[in-house]
Design an enzyme around this catalytic site. Structure first.
Site, PDB file in Angstrom:
ATOM      1  N   SER A 184      -8.006   8.842  32.907  1.00 21.08           N
ATOM      2  CA  SER A 184      -9.000   7.771  32.855  1.00 21.08           C
ATOM      3  C   SER A 184      -9.862   7.683  34.105  1.00 21.08           C
ATOM      4  O   SER A 184     -11.004   7.243  34.031  1.00 21.08           O
ATOM      5  CB  SER A 184      -8.306   6.434  32.599  1.00 21.08           C
ATOM      6  N   HIS A 212      -8.881   8.128  25.994  1.00 20.39           N
ATOM      7  CA  HIS A 212     -10.205   8.674  26.325  1.00 20.39           C
ATOM      8  C   HIS A 212     -10.534   9.956  25.568  1.00 20.39           C
ATOM      9  O   HIS A 212     -11.625  10.499  25.727  1.00 20.39           O
ATOM     10  CB  HIS A 212     -10.309   8.900  27.840  1.00 20.39           C
ATOM     11  N   LYS A 243     -12.440   2.051  23.233  1.00 21.49           N
ATOM     12  CA  LYS A 243     -13.345   2.935  23.977  1.00 21.49           C
ATOM     13  C   LYS A 243     -14.348   3.556  22.997  1.00 21.49           C
ATOM     14  O   LYS A 243     -15.304   2.907  22.641  1.00 21.49           O
ATOM     15  CB  LYS A 243     -12.524   3.918  24.774  1.00 21.49           C
TER      16      LYS A 243
HETATM   17  N1  PMP Z   1      -4.473   3.984  28.350  1.00 17.06           N
HETATM   18  C1  PMP Z   1      -5.490   4.480  29.056  1.00 17.06           C
HETATM   19  C2  PMP Z   1      -5.458   5.927  29.460  1.00 17.06           C
HETATM   20  C3  PMP Z   1      -6.575   3.653  29.414  1.00 17.06           C
HETATM   21  O1  PMP Z   1      -7.587   4.132  30.143  1.00 17.06           O
HETATM   22  C4  PMP Z   1      -6.555   2.306  28.997  1.00 17.06           C
HETATM   23  C5  PMP Z   1      -7.721   1.362  29.274  1.00 17.06           C
HETATM   24  N2  PMP Z   1      -8.282   1.381  30.493  1.00 17.06           N
HETATM   25  C6  PMP Z   1      -5.465   1.829  28.279  1.00 17.06           C
HETATM   26  C7  PMP Z   1      -4.441   2.696  27.970  1.00 17.06           C
HETATM   27  C8  PMP Z   1      -5.378   0.397  27.866  1.00 17.06           C
HETATM   28  O2  PMP Z   1      -6.163   0.170  26.725  1.00 17.06           O
HETATM   29  P1  PMP Z   1      -6.748  -1.260  26.396  1.00 17.06           P
HETATM   30  O3  PMP Z   1      -7.965  -1.450  27.234  1.00 17.06           O
HETATM   31  O4  PMP Z   1      -7.063  -1.197  24.933  1.00 17.06           O
HETATM   32  O5  PMP Z   1      -5.685  -2.262  26.700  1.00 17.06           O
END
Ligand code: PMP
Length: 392
Positions: A184, A212, A243
């Site tokens: 991320s 992602h 996303k």
């Molecule tokens: N896993 C990853 C790799 C992420 O980047 C994120 C969000 N930043 C999440 C999980 C969490 O997802 P959410 O925003 O839907 O809570």
């Protein structure tokens, strides 16, 4: 007088002193251009900090589908899915997700954070060993802590280190390897084929977070595991709707026996209210568009390559690649904040990412490109960035 909040003032002072303080910015409604531009505190900004990779968040068809679902089912989830919140909409979505991912079953969660914490803590317990990439998302780390498993963090994408740790724990209780597919904050990709091999060699299990990768990779947007031909090899495939889908929520796809276990044990699913019908209606529409509007996937990858190229042409050191996450390494927190502030003054929203989100000393601007950015947008942004570097 005794100040009960003195400790909070002190914590704040510490954060501020190290350029680690965070604050909320107000974003105003708009967007007729697929979310490429936003208004923040009255200023129009090119949005280079959004996870809305395919530009779907403002799509009229998705919003309309959500409104129809709300009109039929009401505004709220009203109860946990295990009580009275399991609308037929949910089952339809899970059926479609499982078919899309070519897996036996799917289970929807409220968001990615709750999916990771709920799934991991349900799948591991005391004495189990979890091998987790050092750069995995915070929600994975929190899931491992909640599961009370032994936590082994392997150096980022370092298969030798992972194998060394697996070998050391040979013969123990259950073993899990967990990784993001696209990282991320770094935008690079996990070596999925090699991870499957290690999983097999050490009799472990493998979970991949496609937050992602979903929507942007794979022939129909299923993610990086599909692109690598590993859809059926990974034990638990997790992904989000927040996303590329442009909506909210998350899911896992796995064998039916895993789904049944999670339905019984994942506390974030059991003890939390079902998502509102609007969200599920919107996600169902987004899932169709992700599969059919291939041009969005092509465009985001083209923009990802283009922006990297434009930055490199201007002398910035960014890795080549075609994932939409493009970190510009700066290092110091204060300097990174200065870049971010100056970008904003020049009309660009690109946030400074600092510890603890990334390791100390590796603060960065995390640029993200979208399918709906134009070439002119990205060229202009690269020029602005060059101007800022010259100033600083
Ligand atoms: N896993 C990853 C790799 C992420 O980047 C994120 C969000 N930043 C999440 C999980 C969490 O997802 P959410 O925003 O839907 O809570």
């Amino acid at each position: 007088m005794n100040n009960r909040y003195a400790w909070l003032e002190e914590e704040w002072r510490q954060l501020d002193q190290h350029s680690l303080a965070r604050a909320l910015h107000t974003v105003e409604p708009m967007s007729k251009d697929g979310g490429a531009w936003i208004h923040v505190s009255g200023q129009r900004l090119l949005n280079l900090s959004s996870n809305n990779y395919l530009g779907l968040a403002h799509d009229k068809r998705i919003v309309e589908a959500g409104m129809q679902a709300a009109q039929t089912w009401g505004a709220g989830g009203t109860a946990s899915r295990l009580v009275n919140g399991n609308y037929t909409l949910y089952e339809e979505l899970e059926r479609q997700l499982a078919a899309w991912k070519e897996r036996e079953g799917a289970l929807v969660f409220a968001n990615g954070y709750q999916a990771n914490t709920g799934v991991i803590s349900a799948m591991v317990g005391r004495g189990d060993a979890v091998f987790s990439d050092r750069l995995n998302h915070a929600s994975i780390v929190d899931g491992i802590i909640l599961g009370r498993a032994n936590h082994y963090r392997y150096r980022h994408n370092d298969l030798e280190h992972l194998e060394y740790l697996l070998r050391e724990q040979r013969g123990g209780r259950r073993k899990w390897i967990i990784t993001d597919s696209i990282f991320s904050m770094d935008g690079d990709m996990a070596p999925l084929t090699a991870l499957v091999e290690l999983r097999d060699r050490y009799d472990a299990m493998l979970m991949v977070d496609e937050a992602h990768g979903g929507g942007v990779r794979g022939e129909q947007g299923q993610g990086l595991c599909h692109e690598a031909g590993l859809a059926n090899q990974v034990d638990v495939l997790m992904g989000t709707f927040s996303k590329a889908f442009g909506v909210y929520g998350a899911y896992v796809c796995a064998d039916e026996v895993v789904i049944r276990h999670l339905t019984n044990k994942a506390r974030s699913l059991i003890y939390s209210t079902a998502l509102p019908p609007f969200v599920i209606g919107s996600v169902l529409e987004a899932l169709q568009l992700i599969q059919t509007e291939t041009w969005r996937r092509v465009a985001v990858r083209r923009n990802a390559r283009l922006f990297r190229h434009l930055l490199r042409l201007r002398g910035f050191s960014v890795e080549e690649g075609d994932t939409p996450i493009i970190p510009l390494a700066i290092g110091e927190n204060e300097l990174t904040l200065q870049y971010s502030r100056k970008l904003r003054e020049r009309g660009i929203a690109a946030v400074a990412i600092r510890p603890p989100t990334v390791p100390a000393g590796s603060a960065r601007i995390r640029f993200t490109v979208m399918a709906t950015h134009t070439r002119a947008d990205l060229e202009w942004a690269a020029d602005q960035l060059k101007g800022i570097r010259d100033e600083l």
